[in-house]
Design a protein around this motif. Structure first.
Motif, PDB file in Angstrom:
ATOM      1  N   THR A 132       0.875  -1.176   0.000  1.00  0.00           N
ATOM      2  CA  THR A 132       0.000   0.000   0.000  1.00  0.00           C
ATOM      3  C   THR A 132       0.913   1.227   0.000  1.00  0.00           C
ATOM      4  O   THR A 132       2.009   1.199   0.559  1.00  0.00           O
ATOM      5  CB  THR A 132      -0.975  -0.003   1.188  1.00  0.00           C
ATOM      6  OG1 THR A 132      -0.256  -0.259   2.376  1.00  0.00           O
ATOM      7  CG2 THR A 132      -2.050  -1.061   1.004  1.00  0.00           C
ATOM      8  N   TYR A 133       0.440   2.290  -0.618  1.00  0.00           N
ATOM      9  CA  TYR A 133       1.280   3.430  -1.023  1.00  0.00           C
ATOM     10  C   TYR A 133       2.144   4.018   0.100  1.00  0.00           C
ATOM     11  O   TYR A 133       3.368   4.095  -0.004  1.00  0.00           O
ATOM     12  CB  TYR A 133       0.359   4.490  -1.617  1.00  0.00           C
ATOM     13  CG  TYR A 133       1.022   5.640  -2.323  1.00  0.00           C
ATOM     14  CD1 TYR A 133       2.195   5.494  -3.047  1.00  0.00           C
ATOM     15  CD2 TYR A 133       0.425   6.917  -2.307  1.00  0.00           C
ATOM     16  CE1 TYR A 133       2.775   6.566  -3.715  1.00  0.00           C
ATOM     17  CE2 TYR A 133       0.983   7.990  -2.981  1.00  0.00           C
ATOM     18  CZ  TYR A 133       2.164   7.808  -3.675  1.00  0.00           C
ATOM     19  OH  TYR A 133       2.728   8.872  -4.339  1.00  0.00           O
ATOM     20  N   GLN A 134       1.507   4.424   1.200  1.00  0.00           N
ATOM     21  CA  GLN A 134       2.256   5.077   2.285  1.00  0.00           C
ATOM     22  C   GLN A 134       3.294   4.129   2.881  1.00  0.00           C
ATOM     23  O   GLN A 134       4.469   4.470   3.020  1.00  0.00           O
ATOM     24  CB  GLN A 134       1.282   5.542   3.375  1.00  0.00           C
ATOM     25  CG  GLN A 134       1.951   6.273   4.533  1.00  0.00           C
ATOM     26  CD  GLN A 134       0.950   6.654   5.628  1.00  0.00           C
ATOM     27  OE1 GLN A 134      -0.001   5.917   5.889  1.00  0.00           O
ATOM     28  NE2 GLN A 134       1.139   7.801   6.236  1.00  0.00           N
ATOM     29  N   ALA A 135       2.847   2.922   3.237  1.00  0.00           N
ATOM     30  CA  ALA A 135       3.751   1.951   3.873  1.00  0.00           C
ATOM     31  C   ALA A 135       4.900   1.593   2.937  1.00  0.00           C
ATOM     32  O   ALA A 135       6.061   1.495   3.353  1.00  0.00           O
ATOM     33  CB  ALA A 135       2.967   0.698   4.263  1.00  0.00           C
ATOM     34  N   MET A 136       4.597   1.424   1.670  1.00  0.00           N
ATOM     35  CA  MET A 136       5.619   1.052   0.681  1.00  0.00           C
ATOM     36  C   MET A 136       6.647   2.171   0.508  1.00  0.00           C
ATOM     37  O   MET A 136       7.860   1.937   0.494  1.00  0.00           O
ATOM     38  CB  MET A 136       4.927   0.755  -0.652  1.00  0.00           C
ATOM     39  CG  MET A 136       5.827   0.171  -1.712  1.00  0.00           C
ATOM     40  SD  MET A 136       4.864  -0.117  -3.223  1.00  0.00           S
ATOM     41  CE  MET A 136       6.041  -1.056  -4.200  1.00  0.00           C
ATOM     42  N   VAL A 196       2.871  -0.489  22.669  1.00  0.00           N
ATOM     43  CA  VAL A 196       4.181  -0.238  23.284  1.00  0.00           C
ATOM     44  C   VAL A 196       5.242  -0.768  22.321  1.00  0.00           C
ATOM     45  O   VAL A 196       5.185  -1.937  21.927  1.00  0.00           O
ATOM     46  CB  VAL A 196       4.299  -0.976  24.648  1.00  0.00           C
ATOM     47  CG1 VAL A 196       5.682  -0.760  25.258  1.00  0.00           C
ATOM     48  CG2 VAL A 196       3.207  -0.514  25.605  1.00  0.00           C
ATOM     49  N   GLY A 197       6.173   0.082  21.890  1.00  0.00           N
ATOM     50  CA  GLY A 197       7.254  -0.400  21.024  1.00  0.00           C
ATOM     51  C   GLY A 197       7.126  -0.023  19.553  1.00  0.00           C
ATOM     52  O   GLY A 197       7.848  -0.539  18.719  1.00  0.00           O
ATOM     53  N   GLY A 198       6.186   0.895  19.224  1.00  0.00           N
ATOM     54  CA  GLY A 198       6.112   1.395  17.843  1.00  0.00           C
ATOM     55  C   GLY A 198       4.995   0.775  17.021  1.00  0.00           C
ATOM     56  O   GLY A 198       4.605  -0.366  17.240  1.00  0.00           O
ATOM     57  N   ILE A 199       4.464   1.583  16.069  1.00  0.00           N
ATOM     58  CA  ILE A 199       3.444   1.076  15.132  1.00  0.00           C
ATOM     59  C   ILE A 199       3.953   1.202  13.705  1.00  0.00           C
ATOM     60  O   ILE A 199       4.726   2.094  13.389  1.00  0.00           O
ATOM     61  CB  ILE A 199       2.091   1.835  15.234  1.00  0.00           C
ATOM     62  CG1 ILE A 199       2.307   3.347  15.320  1.00  0.00           C
ATOM     63  CG2 ILE A 199       1.218   1.301  16.321  1.00  0.00           C
ATOM     64  CD1 ILE A 199       1.039   4.179  15.248  1.00  0.00           C
ATOM     65  N   SER A 200       3.464   0.294  12.852  1.00  0.00           N
ATOM     66  CA  SER A 200       3.843   0.340  11.435  1.00  0.00           C
ATOM     67  C   SER A 200       2.771   1.099  10.654  1.00  0.00           C
ATOM     68  O   SER A 200       1.648   1.282  11.124  1.00  0.00           O
ATOM     69  CB  SER A 200       3.970  -1.084  10.890  1.00  0.00           C
ATOM     70  OG  SER A 200       2.700  -1.710  10.893  1.00  0.00           O
ATOM     71  N   TYR A 201       3.128   1.501   9.431  1.00  0.00           N
ATOM     72  CA  TYR A 201       2.171   2.237   8.590  1.00  0.00           C
ATOM     73  C   TYR A 201       0.970   1.368   8.213  1.00  0.00           C
ATOM     74  O   TYR A 201      -0.139   1.882   8.055  1.00  0.00           O
ATOM     75  CB  TYR A 201       2.868   2.778   7.337  1.00  0.00           C
ATOM     76  CG  TYR A 201       3.744   3.975   7.663  1.00  0.00           C
ATOM     77  CD1 TYR A 201       3.198   5.243   7.798  1.00  0.00           C
ATOM     78  CD2 TYR A 201       5.116   3.825   7.887  1.00  0.00           C
ATOM     79  CE1 TYR A 201       3.983   6.338   8.127  1.00  0.00           C
ATOM     80  CE2 TYR A 201       5.916   4.915   8.223  1.00  0.00           C
ATOM     81  CZ  TYR A 201       5.336   6.172   8.337  1.00  0.00           C
ATOM     82  OH  TYR A 201       6.121   7.249   8.683  1.00  0.00           O
ATOM     83  N   THR A 215       9.602   2.008  10.627  1.00  0.00           N
ATOM     84  CA  THR A 215       9.829   1.492   9.285  1.00  0.00           C
ATOM     85  C   THR A 215      10.599   0.186   9.484  1.00  0.00           C
ATOM     86  O   THR A 215      11.246   0.014  10.529  1.00  0.00           O
ATOM     87  CB  THR A 215      10.677   2.452   8.424  1.00  0.00           C
ATOM     88  OG1 THR A 215      11.944   2.626   9.072  1.00  0.00           O
ATOM     89  CG2 THR A 215       9.990   3.792   8.243  1.00  0.00           C
ATOM     90  N   PRO A 216      10.567  -0.745   8.523  1.00  0.00           N
ATOM     91  CA  PRO A 216      11.273  -2.015   8.719  1.00  0.00           C
ATOM     92  C   PRO A 216      12.754  -1.833   9.049  1.00  0.00           C
ATOM     93  O   PRO A 216      13.282  -2.461   9.978  1.00  0.00           O
ATOM     94  CB  PRO A 216      11.077  -2.728   7.382  1.00  0.00           C
ATOM     95  CG  PRO A 216       9.779  -2.183   6.867  1.00  0.00           C
ATOM     96  CD  PRO A 216       9.767  -0.746   7.284  1.00  0.00           C
ATOM     97  N   THR A 217      13.424  -0.939   8.315  1.00  0.00           N
ATOM     98  CA  THR A 217      14.865  -0.723   8.556  1.00  0.00           C
ATOM     99  C   THR A 217      15.098  -0.150   9.947  1.00  0.00           C
ATOM    100  O   THR A 217      15.982  -0.601  10.682  1.00  0.00           O
ATOM    101  CB  THR A 217      15.444   0.236   7.489  1.00  0.00           C
ATOM    102  OG1 THR A 217      15.131  -0.312   6.202  1.00  0.00           O
ATOM    103  CG2 THR A 217      16.944   0.381   7.615  1.00  0.00           C
ATOM    104  N   GLY A 218      14.291   0.838  10.314  1.00  0.00           N
ATOM    105  CA  GLY A 218      14.435   1.454  11.641  1.00  0.00           C
ATOM    106  C   GLY A 218      14.223   0.443  12.748  1.00  0.00           C
ATOM    107  O   GLY A 218      14.975   0.413  13.736  1.00  0.00           O
ATOM    108  N   LEU A 219      13.219  -0.421  12.596  1.00  0.00           N
ATOM    109  CA  LEU A 219      12.932  -1.423  13.628  1.00  0.00           C
ATOM    110  C   LEU A 219      14.076  -2.423  13.733  1.00  0.00           C
ATOM    111  O   LEU A 219      14.513  -2.764  14.842  1.00  0.00           O
ATOM    112  CB  LEU A 219      11.616  -2.153  13.319  1.00  0.00           C
ATOM    113  CG  LEU A 219      11.252  -3.299  14.279  1.00  0.00           C
ATOM    114  CD1 LEU A 219      11.134  -2.816  15.727  1.00  0.00           C
ATOM    115  CD2 LEU A 219       9.955  -3.984  13.856  1.00  0.00           C
TER     116      LEU A 219
END
Length: 592
Positions: free
Chosen positions: A246-250, A533-538, A565-569
Motif C-alpha cells: 500500500t502506497y504510504q507503507a511502501m 508499546v514499542g512502535g506502530i507500522s504504517y 519502518t522495517p529498517t528502523g525497527l
C-alpha cells in the motif's frame, strides 16, 4: 482550519490551542511573541501554519533555547514542556533584565511544584497567566498520534535499560493528556501475558482516575463511551517486517523519506522536495491504496488535467516533462498539477523498486506470513519457501527480513537451524538482528519437542485482495473484535470497566456530544483508542481508518511512542544489546 484534514486529531488539537492559549491572549488586543521549545514547535507545525498564527495576532515565533533580541514593549506567550531545562530558560528571560513586558505561560502537562516555585520566586511579577493545558502527545494524522519518543523502544526493551519505569510513567502521562484532549474517560484493557502493557495500563488507569477526580464544575467525571486497549509490539512481529504494497507503507519502507519529506530530482536535474502530510489532499486520498491502484489513479488524474486544457498529447502518454510544460502555461492549476507530479514521481519510484526485487520477495514473504499459498494451500515446508530468497542476490536486510518471517511462521526454530540460517545470510557478527526479538517476547529459539500454538486469526478468505497483499495485520483483528465486543476477557483483562453499553457496533448509545461541530456528526458512536508499546507500522495505522470506515459508529485511533519502518525497527532490535565483541570475550573466558 490549518490542515487539509477537516476532522481528526490535528483539528481537535488546534481547536484546543485556540480555545486556551489564543483566547486568553486575545483579551488584550496587542500583537504578541510566541516562544516554543522543540516539542511544542513540532506540535504547532503539525496542526497549523504561520498564517493561522498571524491571524491570531502573533507576530513572531521564537525558539526558547536560542538567543533572542529583547522586545520589552511586547508581551510573550510561552508554550513549553514542564522540564527543568525549559523553566530555566524562561527564568533567564526575566531574572536580570526582562526581555518582554509580560509572560503568558502554558505548559503541555502538569508542572512539578519545585519548577513552579522557582518560576514564582524569580518571575512572579511578570507572569500574567500560568496554565497546564494537557497536551503532550503529537497528532500525527487524523486518527494517529505518537508520543514523539523513538528512544522509548530501548528504554523499555533493552535488558541493560536503567529508565524503563520512568519511560512508562512518561508514556502514561502522555496518554492521559490524549484522553483529556479528546474529553474521554475510557475503560482500560491490556493484552494478557504482556508485562509492559499491564504496567502501562495500571499507570494510565490510576492517572486518569486522578485527573478526572474533579472536573471544572466540581463533579466527578463518569466513564465515557470509550475503550483504551494497550498491547505490545510482540503481538505482531510480522506486520512491521513484511514488504507492504500500500502506497504510504511502501514509500516509507523503500524510499528514504525523513521527517515526512520526500526528496526527488526533477526532469531538469534540479533537487525538489515535498511534504507528505494531510495538507496534500491527493496524499490523503491515495495513501492507503494498493500501489497498482495508485499508479492507475494518478495517470487518470493527470490525463484529466491535460484534457481540461487541451494539452493532452495525441498518444495520450503522460510524462513528467509534459507536466512541466503544462505548469508553465497554467498558473491556476499549479498547485493541483504539483501534487500530481509529486505522486507520479513517488509512485514511479515505488514501482521501480517493486520491479527490481520486491515483487519476487513478496510472494515468499506472503506465503510465510499467511501460512498458505496463493491457491489457499497450506505451506507444509516453510524452508522450501525461504531457500530461493537466500540463494538470490537480495540485500542482507531483505534476507534478514525473510529469515525472520520464516522463524515467526514456525513460532521459533532450533539453535542448530538458526546457526545454519545465520551462516547462509552471512551475518555471523550481526546475529542480534534475529536473536534480540526475544526481548520483545517473540519466540526465536525453541527446542524440537516444544510446541506452541499460534493464535487463531479471523477468516478473511472471502476478502478480495491482491495476491502479493494477502497478510492482514493482527491489530485489525483486535480492532474488529473490540468494536464487535468479542474480545475474550481472559486474553484482554479489564484494568477498569467501561460502561456496559460499549460494543462499538452502532448499538452504542450516542455519546453525549460536547459542543460538537458539524465534522463531529458522524462520530456519534464511541471511540476505540489503541496504544502499542514499542512502535506502530504504517500498515497498522491504515487499519484504524479501514475499521472506522467499515463501522461508521466507532472511531478508531491508534498511537505509540513512534512510527516504525522495517529498517528502523531492525536497527532498534540490533541495538538492544552490545556488539559481538562483548559476546566473544565472554565466550573466550568461559572456555579458558
Amino acid at each position: 482550519m490549518a490542515t487539509g484534514c477537516d476532522h481528526g486529531l490535528k483539528r481537535i488539537v488546534w481547536k484546543r490551542i485556540k480555545d486556551t492559549i489564543i483566547t486568553d491572549c486575545k483579551k488584550s488586543e496587542v500583537w504578541k511573541v510566541l516562544i516554543l521549545d522543540p516539542f511544542t514547535t513540532k506540535l504547532l507545525s503539525s496542526c497549523c501554519k504561520m498564517s493561522d498564527l498571524m491571524s491570531e495576532k502573533i507576530t513572531i515565533v521564537e525558539d526558547l533555547f536560542k538567543s533572542r533580541e529583547p522586545v520589552p514593549e511586547m508581551k510573550a506567550i510561552y508554550f513549553m514542556s514542564p522540564t527543568a531545562k525549559c523553566v530555566d530558560a524562561f527564568i533567564a528571560d526575566f531574572k536580570t533584565k526582562p526581555k518582554y513586558k509580560a509572560a503568558y505561560v502554558y505548559f503541555t502537562d502538569y508542572c512539578p511544584d519545585d519548577l513552579f516555585n522557582n518560576m514564582k520566586m524569580y518571575c512572579a511579577k511578570y507572569i500574567r497567566v500560568c496554565k497546564e493545558i494537557n497536551m503532550s502527545f503529537m497528532p500525527q494524522e487524523a486518527q494517529v498520534f505518537t508520543c514523539d519518543n523513538p528512544g522509548a523502544f530501548q528504554s523499555i526493551y533493552s535488558p541493560k535499560s536503567q529508565d524503563k519505569k520512568k519511560t512508562l510513567e512518561t508514556l502514561a502521562d502522555q496518554l492521559v493528556t490524549l484522553c483529556a484532549t479528546l474529553d474521554e474517560y475510557p475503560g482500560v484493557r491490556y493484552k494478557n501475558n504482556m508485562v509492559n502493557a499491564k504496567a502501562l495500563a495500571e499507570l494510565v488507569d490510576n492517572k486518569l482516575a486522578k485527573h478526572y477526580e474533579l472536573d471544572d464544575s466540581g463533579k466527578k467525571k463518569d466513564k465515557t463511551q470509550a475503550q483504551l486497549l494497550i498491547v505490545e509490539r510482540g503481538i505482531d512481529p510480522v506486520s512491521p517486517i513484511l514488504h507492504e504494497l500500500t502506497y504510504q507503507a511502501m514509500a516509507y519502507d523503500l524510499i528514504d523519506i525523513q521527517n515526512d519529506t520526500y526528496k526527488y530530482k526533477a526532469k531538469d536535474g534540479s533537487e525538489k522536495q515535498a511534504l507528505l502530510n494531510e495538507d496534500d489532499m491527493l496524499w490523503v486520498k491515495l495513501r492507503h491504496k494498493h500501489i497498482a491502484d495508485v499508479s492507475e489513479q494518478i495517470r487518470k488524474l493527470v490525463k484529466e488535467i491535460s484534457a481540461s486544457k487541451k494539452e493532452g498529447k495525441s498518444d495520450g502518454k503522460i510524462t513528467i516533462s509534459n507536466l512541466a510544460q503544462m505548469m508553465k502555461k497554467m498558473p491556476a492549476f499549479r498547485k493541483q498539477v504539483t501534487e500530481k507530479t509529486i505522486h507520479l514521481q513517488l509512485a514511479e519510484d515505488c514501482m521501480q523498486h517493486f520491479a527490481n526485487n520486491v515483487e519476487k520477495l513478496c510472494k515468499a514473504e506472503q506465503d510465510l506470513a499467511v501460512g498458505l499459498d496463493v491457491e489457499g494451500v497450506k505451506v507444509k515446508d516453510p524452508m522450501r519457501t525461504l531457500l530461493p530468497v537466500l540463494l538470490n542476490p537480495y540485500s542482507t536486510h531483505d534476507k534478514i527480513r525473510a529469515v525472520l518471517l520464516y522463524i515467526f511462521s514456525l513460532n521459533g526454530t532450533t539453535d542448530e537451524n538458526l546457526s545454519k540460517l545465520i551462516q547462509h545470510v552471512k551475518i555471523e557478527d550481526e546475529r542480534e538482528f534475529i536473536l534480540n526479538w526475544k526481548e520483545l517476547g517473540v519466540p526465536i529459539i525453541t527446542s524440537p519437542s516444544f510446541f506452541s500454538r499460534k493464535p487463531t486469526r479471523r477468516d478473511r478468505s472471502q476478502d478480495q485482495t491482491y495476491n502479493l497483499s494477502r497478510w492482514t495485520p493482527v491489530i485489525k483483528d483486535v480492532m474488529e473484535d473490540a468494536v464487535e465486543n468479542k474480545l475474550d476477557t481472559t486474553e484482554w483483562p479489564h484494568q477498569s470497566e467501561c460502561p456496559a453499553a460499549w460494543n462499538g457496533s452502532g448499538a452504542v448509545s450516542a455519546r453525549q456530544k460536547h459542543k460538537a461541530s458539524s465534522q463531529d456528526d458522524r462520530r456519534t458512536g464511541s471511540r476505540l483508542i489503541i496504544f502499542v508499546v514499542g512502535g506502530i507500522s504504517y500498515s497498522e495505522m491504515r487499519c484504524a481508518y479501514e475499521v472506522t470506515q467499515a463501522v461508521k459508529s466507532c472511531e478508531v485511533i491508534i498511537g505509540s511512542s513512534h512510527i516504525l519502518t522495517p529498517t528502523g525497527l531492525l536497527n532498534d532490535i540490533k541495538a538492544l544489546s552490545k556488539g559481538p565483541m562483548e559476546t566473544f570475550t565472554i565466550e573466550e573466558r568461559s572456555n579458558a
